[in-house]
Enzyme design. Structure first.
Site, short mmCIF file in Angstrom:
data_model
loop_
_atom_site.label_atom_id
_atom_site.label_comp_id
_atom_site.label_asym_id
_atom_site.label_seq_id
_atom_site.Cartn_x
_atom_site.Cartn_y
_atom_site.Cartn_z
N LYS A 1 46.42 45.06 41.14
CA LYS A 1 45.32 45.16 42.10
C LYS A 1 44.03 45.38 41.32
O LYS A 1 44.05 45.86 40.18
CB LYS A 1 45.55 46.32 43.08
CG LYS A 1 44.88 46.15 44.42
CD LYS A 1 45.58 45.14 45.31
CE LYS A 1 44.91 45.04 46.67
NZ LYS A 1 45.64 44.13 47.58
N ASP B 1 40.69 40.45 48.98
CA ASP B 1 41.04 41.64 49.74
C ASP B 1 39.78 42.01 50.49
O ASP B 1 38.89 41.16 50.68
CB ASP B 1 41.54 42.75 48.79
CG ASP B 1 42.24 43.89 49.53
OD1 ASP B 1 41.55 44.83 49.97
OD2 ASP B 1 43.47 43.83 49.70
#
Length: 446
Positions: A127, A167
């Site tokens: 991430k 995201d």
């Protein structure tokens, strides 16, 4: 409760990662499920598989300087946590939001390990993001930030190394600017180095819709296992971004009446059912506040700073942000007759809210399983890029549905196998962990 043999492992994670409360929460939630797995597989304890999973393989933090339209220089912090590559290249989104810090990125990356494993596709977990706030910034400012961000990040990426996606704050537009800069720096057209791309330049059909659509496919399996369907159910969805909007769309296609959604300013309630075309125009095209929907739709009301979980519903889909749904909210939902909750966001329900749902008999779908459709379709995009192919919308959606059905089946089977039938939290944690642990064991001490 966490197994007493695993308590020292969790204590060590807290000691080594001070102040990272979201990361601690994510680790604890997984460890709560793993006692029976370690008892059955003592080799995992001897090889310290859990300790190794909890420690990222690589953490990259860097400076992102950029200038605004007035020529003023700004400095943000970018980061990428490459958490685990036992199953494949690191895979996970980039988040641009002022709340981004290392603890949040590590929590998201840790969740991504198990989420990606549940898809049964060859992708590891990672991430990244930056504490940059795109709200109120011009297109040129956001583009310059993306280019500066990629100037550093590009050296850590690759189709077989690390493949980011979007995201919060990073959509198709931002992915385009990031990919353009990567292509310019490397002089290579490596379509598979980023996913969530535009369809015209290497993207996959259904990728935009995938997380929201996948959430509803998973929800349907949850309900079917209890002999119920979504048809005719009243649904409330928090958030109004990409995930929420497409969850609303697919729920409506399955016969649900979706009556509310929200953003950080409050929520709109439309008892007649949300008008999807207006909602998409307001939130995805014009990027306005949710109150504009109520201004344009006579049957809707806007509640400023209101709590969307006070509304009556059969199904709740939290799709906004982490820890948005508390125990008090869970009590309200259960008391008001809610029969199922599925997480569209990452860890949107607090641990005591999840306990409340379990004790009240409310079916609960954890995010690492229920919202895995986005990363699953990203992996399908990588397949298409690798083969220089392009699939139809119908084919890709069918593959997505098959993956979500398989994830639910896997979670359900593991919950029964380890003595907690129907507990999809335990099932998801165990199924994801087992797949990663087997790979890590096979690869040796690396």
């Amino acid at each position: 409760m966490i197994d007493e043999k695993l308590e020292p492992i969790f204590d060590d994670v807290v000691r080594r990662n001070p102040g990272e409360v979201e990361f601690h929460q994510a680790v604890r939630e997984v460890l709560d499920s793993l006692g029976p797995v370690i008892a059955k597989n003592p080799d995992y304890a001897e090889q310290k598989i859990i300790q190794r999973i909890c420690e990222p393989e690589r953490q990259i933090i860097f400076r992102v300087p950029w200038s605004d339209d007035n020529g003023e220089v700004h400095i943000n912090r970018g980061m990428r946590v490459e958490f685990n590559s036992a199953l494949g290249p690191y895979k996970g989104g980039l988040r641009f939001h002022p709340s981004v810090n290392l603890g949040i990125v590590k929590f998201l990356g840790f969740e991504q390990i198990f989420k990606n494993a549940l898809t049964s596709l060859p992708i590891g977990g990672g991430k990244g993001g930056a504490d940059f706030d795109p709200k109120g910034r011009s297109d040129d400012e956001i583009m310059r930030f993306c280019q500066s961000f990629m100037l550093e990040l590009h050296r850590h990426l690759g189709e077989r190394t690390d493949v980011p996606a979007g995201d919060t704050g990073v959509g198709v537009r931002e992915i385009g600017w990031l990919f353009g800069q990567y292509k310019r720096i490397t002089n290579r057209y490596e379509s598979g180095v980023l996913t969530g791309k535009g369809v015209e330049w290497g993207g996959a059909l259904v990728r935009n819709e995938a997380t929201g659509y996948g959430l509803v496919f998973f929800l349907e399996e949850m309900l079917a296992s209890a002999g119920k369907t979504l048809d005719g159910r009243t649904v409330v969805v928090s958030g109004s971004g990409n995930v929420a909007v497409h969850a609303i769309e697919k729920a409506q296609q399955h016969g649900a009446l979706v009556v509310a959604c929200s953003d950080s300013s409050g929520f709109v309630h439309d008892p007649a059912g949300l008008q999807l075309d207006v909602l998409k125009d307001v939130k995805l095209s014009r990027r306005k506040r949710i109150s504009v929907y109520a201004d344009e739709v006579g049957s809707a009301t806007f509640v400023e700073r209101g709590n969307i979980w006070t509304l009556l519903c059969d199904v709740a889909l939290p799709c906004a942000t982490q820890n948005e749904l508390t125990r008090r909210d869970a009590e309200l939902l259960a008391r008001n007759g809610c029969i199922a909750v599925a997480e569209g966001a990452n860890m949107p329900c607090t641990p005591d809210a999840i306990q409340m749902f379990e004790s009240a008999g409310v079916a609960f779908g954890p995010g690492k399983a229920a919202n895995a459709g986005g990363v699953a379709t990203s992996a399908l995009e990588m397949q298409q890029n690798a083969s220089r192919d392009s699939w139809t919308f119908e084919h890709t959606e069918r593959r997505l549905a098959e993956i979500m059905v398989s994830i639910h089946r896997l979670c359900h089977e593991r919950s029964e196998q380890y003595g907690t039938p129907g507990n999809l939290v335990h099932g998801a944690n165990i199924a994801g962990f087992e797949r990663v642990a087997r790979a890590m064991s096979a690869l040796g001490l690396v």
